[in-house]
Design a protein around this motif. Structure first.
Motif, PDB file in Angstrom:
ATOM      1  N   ALA A  31       0.887  -0.901  -0.077  1.00 12.64           N
ATOM      2  CA  ALA A  31       0.301  -0.277  -0.007  1.00 12.64           C
ATOM      3  C   ALA A  31       0.667   0.806  -0.344  1.00 12.64           C
ATOM      4  CB  ALA A  31      -0.987  -0.001   1.107  1.00 12.64           C
ATOM      5  N   HIS A  32       1.497   1.209   0.358  1.00 11.65           N
ATOM      6  CA  HIS A  32       3.042   2.153   1.158  1.00 11.65           C
ATOM      7  C   HIS A  32       3.223   2.700  -0.856  1.00 11.65           C
ATOM      8  CE1 HIS A  32       6.216   4.363   3.381  1.00 11.65           C
ATOM      9  NE2 HIS A  32       6.006   4.916   2.235  1.00 11.65           N
ATOM     10  N   TYR A  33       4.193   1.754  -1.345  1.00 13.34           N
ATOM     11  CA  TYR A  33       4.304   2.104  -2.304  1.00 13.34           C
ATOM     12  C   TYR A  33       3.493   2.081  -3.297  1.00 13.34           C
ATOM     13  CZ  TYR A  33       8.998   0.289  -1.101  1.00 13.34           C
ATOM     14  OH  TYR A  33      10.732   1.277  -0.777  1.00 13.34           O
ATOM     15  N   ALA A  34       1.969   1.702  -3.568  1.00  9.45           N
ATOM     16  CA  ALA A  34       1.340   2.139  -4.354  1.00  9.45           C
ATOM     17  C   ALA A  34       0.756   3.980  -4.035  1.00  9.45           C
ATOM     18  CB  ALA A  34       0.019   0.975  -3.967  1.00  9.45           C
ATOM     19  N   PHE A  35       1.321   4.575  -2.853  1.00 10.15           N
ATOM     20  CA  PHE A  35       0.702   5.908  -2.873  1.00 10.15           C
ATOM     21  C   PHE A  35       2.353   6.227  -3.304  1.00 10.15           C
ATOM     22  CE2 PHE A  35      -2.617   4.334   0.737  1.00 10.15           C
ATOM     23  CZ  PHE A  35      -3.565   5.581  -0.168  1.00 10.15           C
ATOM     24  N   LEU A  36       2.450   5.958  -3.305  1.00  5.65           N
ATOM     25  CA  LEU A  36       4.481   6.486  -3.746  1.00  5.65           C
ATOM     26  C   LEU A  36       4.812   6.539  -5.469  1.00  5.65           C
ATOM     27  CD1 LEU A  36       6.776   5.028  -1.380  1.00  5.65           C
ATOM     28  CD2 LEU A  36       6.338   7.197  -1.076  1.00  5.65           C
ATOM     29  N   ARG A  37       3.484   5.560  -5.486  1.00 11.86           N
ATOM     30  CA  ARG A  37       4.111   6.041  -7.359  1.00 11.86           C
ATOM     31  C   ARG A  37       2.440   6.246  -7.598  1.00 11.86           C
ATOM     32  NH1 ARG A  37       7.590   5.570  -6.269  1.00 11.86           N
ATOM     33  NH2 ARG A  37       9.314   3.873  -6.416  1.00 11.86           N
ATOM     34  N   GLY A  38       1.734   6.471  -7.374  1.00  8.85           N
ATOM     35  CA  GLY A  38       0.517   7.686  -7.091  1.00  8.85           C
ATOM     36  C   GLY A  38      -1.009   7.145  -7.403  1.00  8.85           C
ATOM     37  N   ALA A  39      -1.444   6.129  -6.628  1.00 13.43           N
ATOM     38  CA  ALA A  39      -2.364   5.849  -6.433  1.00 13.43           C
ATOM     39  C   ALA A  39      -3.215   6.696  -5.466  1.00 13.43           C
ATOM     40  CB  ALA A  39      -2.428   4.554  -6.243  1.00 13.43           C
ATOM     41  N   GLU A  40      -4.663   6.401  -6.103  1.00 17.35           N
ATOM     42  CA  GLU A  40      -5.301   7.573  -5.578  1.00 17.35           C
ATOM     43  C   GLU A  40      -5.462   7.012  -4.482  1.00 17.35           C
ATOM     44  OE1 GLU A  40      -9.513  10.078  -5.997  1.00 17.35           O
ATOM     45  OE2 GLU A  40      -8.979   9.010  -8.113  1.00 17.35           O
ATOM     46  N   LYS A  41      -6.231   5.583  -4.352  1.00 23.78           N
ATOM     47  CA  LYS A  41      -6.952   5.509  -3.421  1.00 23.78           C
ATOM     48  C   LYS A  41      -6.840   3.966  -3.079  1.00 23.78           C
ATOM     49  CE  LYS A  41     -11.648   4.934  -4.681  1.00 23.78           C
ATOM     50  NZ  LYS A  41     -13.007   5.602  -4.094  1.00 23.78           N
ATOM     51  N   ILE A  42      -6.781   3.487  -1.601  1.00 25.58           N
ATOM     52  CA  ILE A  42      -6.891   1.408  -2.191  1.00 25.58           C
ATOM     53  C   ILE A  42      -8.541   1.062  -1.539  1.00 25.58           C
ATOM     54  CG2 ILE A  42      -5.597  -0.698  -1.105  1.00 25.58           C
ATOM     55  CD1 ILE A  42      -2.966   1.152  -1.105  1.00 25.58           C
ATOM     56  N   VAL A  43      -9.030   1.067  -2.316  1.00 21.01           N
ATOM     57  CA  VAL A  43     -10.234  -0.203  -1.344  1.00 21.01           C
ATOM     58  C   VAL A  43     -10.235  -1.158  -0.893  1.00 21.01           C
ATOM     59  CG1 VAL A  43     -12.586  -0.656  -2.137  1.00 21.01           C
ATOM     60  CG2 VAL A  43     -11.592   1.337  -2.821  1.00 21.01           C
ATOM     61  N   LEU A  44     -10.682  -1.641   0.785  1.00 20.04           N
ATOM     62  CA  LEU A  44     -10.012  -3.234   0.767  1.00 20.04           C
ATOM     63  C   LEU A  44     -11.162  -4.194   0.564  1.00 20.04           C
ATOM     64  CD1 LEU A  44      -8.905  -1.392   4.289  1.00 20.04           C
ATOM     65  CD2 LEU A  44      -7.910  -2.579   2.504  1.00 20.04           C
ATOM     66  N   VAL A  45     -11.198  -5.428   0.343  1.00 22.08           N
ATOM     67  CA  VAL A  45     -12.414  -5.946  -0.047  1.00 22.08           C
ATOM     68  C   VAL A  45     -11.833  -7.771   0.651  1.00 22.08           C
ATOM     69  CG1 VAL A  45     -13.466  -5.209  -1.864  1.00 22.08           C
ATOM     70  CG2 VAL A  45     -11.245  -7.096  -1.873  1.00 22.08           C
ATOM     71  N   PRO A  46     -12.852  -8.412   1.147  1.00 18.52           N
ATOM     72  CA  PRO A  46     -13.253  -9.189   2.406  1.00 18.52           C
ATOM     73  C   PRO A  46     -12.386 -10.744   1.040  1.00 18.52           C
ATOM     74  CG  PRO A  46     -14.847  -9.188   2.360  1.00 18.52           C
ATOM     75  CD  PRO A  46     -14.344  -7.902   1.303  1.00 18.52           C
ATOM     76  N   ASP A  47     -12.485 -10.398  -0.160  1.00 19.12           N
ATOM     77  CA  ASP A  47     -12.632 -11.785   0.249  1.00 19.12           C
ATOM     78  C   ASP A  47     -12.314 -11.514  -1.984  1.00 19.12           C
ATOM     79  OD1 ASP A  47     -15.472 -11.505  -1.584  1.00 19.12           O
ATOM     80  OD2 ASP A  47     -15.970 -11.939   1.012  1.00 19.12           O
ATOM     81  N   VAL A  48     -11.996 -12.531  -3.002  1.00 19.92           N
ATOM     82  CA  VAL A  48     -11.819 -12.288  -4.042  1.00 19.92           C
ATOM     83  C   VAL A  48     -13.309 -11.804  -5.125  1.00 19.92           C
ATOM     84  CG1 VAL A  48     -11.802 -13.610  -6.346  1.00 19.92           C
ATOM     85  CG2 VAL A  48      -9.811 -13.883  -4.283  1.00 19.92           C
ATOM     86  N   ASP A  49     -14.237 -12.726  -4.467  1.00 23.21           N
ATOM     87  CA  ASP A  49     -15.342 -12.137  -5.175  1.00 23.21           C
ATOM     88  C   ASP A  49     -16.157 -10.695  -5.026  1.00 23.21           C
ATOM     89  OD1 ASP A  49     -15.838 -14.473  -6.289  1.00 23.21           O
ATOM     90  OD2 ASP A  49     -17.046 -15.138  -4.611  1.00 23.21           O
ATOM     91  N   GLU A  50     -15.590 -10.564  -4.192  1.00 20.64           N
ATOM     92  CA  GLU A  50     -15.977  -9.377  -3.927  1.00 20.64           C
ATOM     93  C   GLU A  50     -14.846  -8.338  -4.331  1.00 20.64           C
ATOM     94  OE1 GLU A  50     -18.370  -5.762  -2.279  1.00 20.64           O
ATOM     95  OE2 GLU A  50     -18.711  -7.517  -2.018  1.00 20.64           O
ATOM     96  N   ALA A  51     -14.070  -8.345  -5.060  1.00 23.03           N
ATOM     97  CA  ALA A  51     -12.832  -7.249  -5.937  1.00 23.03           C
ATOM     98  C   ALA A  51     -13.373  -7.721  -6.632  1.00 23.03           C
ATOM     99  CB  ALA A  51     -11.321  -8.316  -5.872  1.00 23.03           C
ATOM    100  N   PHE A  52     -13.978  -8.567  -7.404  1.00 22.87           N
ATOM    101  CA  PHE A  52     -13.997  -9.101  -9.083  1.00 22.87           C
ATOM    102  C   PHE A  52     -15.757  -8.549  -9.032  1.00 22.87           C
ATOM    103  CE2 PHE A  52     -11.880 -13.296  -8.956  1.00 22.87           C
ATOM    104  CZ  PHE A  52     -11.269 -12.337 -10.584  1.00 22.87           C
ATOM    105  N   LEU A  53     -16.382  -8.051  -8.183  1.00 21.07           N
ATOM    106  CA  LEU A  53     -18.087  -6.747  -8.383  1.00 21.07           C
ATOM    107  C   LEU A  53     -17.586  -5.931  -7.567  1.00 21.07           C
ATOM    108  CD1 LEU A  53     -20.973  -7.298  -7.213  1.00 21.07           C
ATOM    109  CD2 LEU A  53     -20.580  -6.804  -5.479  1.00 21.07           C
ATOM    110  N   VAL A  54     -16.666  -5.034  -7.614  1.00 17.24           N
ATOM    111  CA  VAL A  54     -16.012  -3.841  -7.376  1.00 17.24           C
ATOM    112  C   VAL A  54     -15.360  -3.672  -9.092  1.00 17.24           C
ATOM    113  CG1 VAL A  54     -13.718  -2.124  -6.923  1.00 17.24           C
ATOM    114  CG2 VAL A  54     -14.882  -3.620  -4.879  1.00 17.24           C
TER     115      VAL A  54
END
Length: 228
Positions: A31-54
């Motif tokens: 997460a730290h490196y994601a922000f250092l490389r310009g990410a706007e935000k990191i959405v936290l999800v509990p499982d793989v299915d929820e990630a694909f839903l997003v």
């Protein structure tokens, strides 16, 4: 301040003013490196299915994470800080699913302030907590998200030491990261699926610039950087 350290990823924490979730290897170093490389935000999800839903709702997001430490089929990125460090994430939303850190964070949303961190951002996290709560009787819960790993416990003890001026040296933390059971597979030449360079990233303390605070105002919890 009253600072307590807990270990685990599915805890019911006591009431506090701030919950600090620690995952050194590797989620919140990622997460730290994601922000250092310009990410706007990191959405936290509990499982793989929820990630694909997003992704079905927001096709431009990047899916990142692991199951059993290994990449997830259909995800854009795994859980490697080394690969995040080499990525252009400017303006991107990352959706993150991991075994320990993300799970622990999703179980720790009850406090007014929720931060996530690895060792790379520990000093910034401690500085933020001192600024926000120094001189008060605030209660701070430090959560070492790996149930048994010494790397997260060492980082929790380091953050406490920085807040309370207890004198713990960062080289002690680095030594415990490289020596912990969690890291052995990364340093084993017979396990090429695990990149030893990831541990170099996880054990590197970077100059403090921002903290990673969990925002719970939207549909799903999301991490955003907050400048010091």
């Amino acid at each position: 301040m009253k600072i307590e350290i807990f270990r685990g990823n599915d805890l019911t924490l006591p009431e506090s003013d701030a919950n600090i979730i620690i995952d050194v290897v590797r989620a919140f170093t990622v997460a730290h490196y994601a922000f250092l490389r310009g990410a706007e935000k990191i959405v936290l999800v509990p499982d793989v299915d929820e990630a694909f839903l997003v992704r079905s709702e927001q096709p431009d997001v990047l899916l990142a994470g692991e199951v059993g430490g290994l990449p997830i089929a259909g995800f854009d990125l795994d859980n490697s800080p080394c690969r995040f460090d080499a990525s252009d994430l400017q303006g991107k939303t990352v959706v993150q699913k991991t075994t320990n850190g993300v799970k622990a964070a999703l179980h720790s949303l009850g406090a007014p302030v929720v931060l996530v961190t690895g060792f790379s951002n520990a000093r910034a996290t401690a500085a933020y907590l001192r600024k926000q709560f120094g001189g008060s009787d605030a209660r701070i819960n430090l959560v070492a998200s790996h149930p048994t790993g010494d790397e997260d416990l060492a980082c929790a003890e380091y953050i406490r030491s920085l807040i309370l001026d207890e004198g713990m040296e960062r080289d002690e933390v680095r030594g415990r990261i490289y020596g912990c059971e969690t890291v052995k597979k990364f340093l084993d030449p017979s396990r090429p699926e695990f990149d030893p360079r990831d541990i170099d990233h996880c054990a590197l303390e970077l100059p403090p610039a921002f903290v990673m605070r969990v925002d719970r105002e939207g549909q799903r919890p999301a991490v955003r950087k907050v400048m010091l």
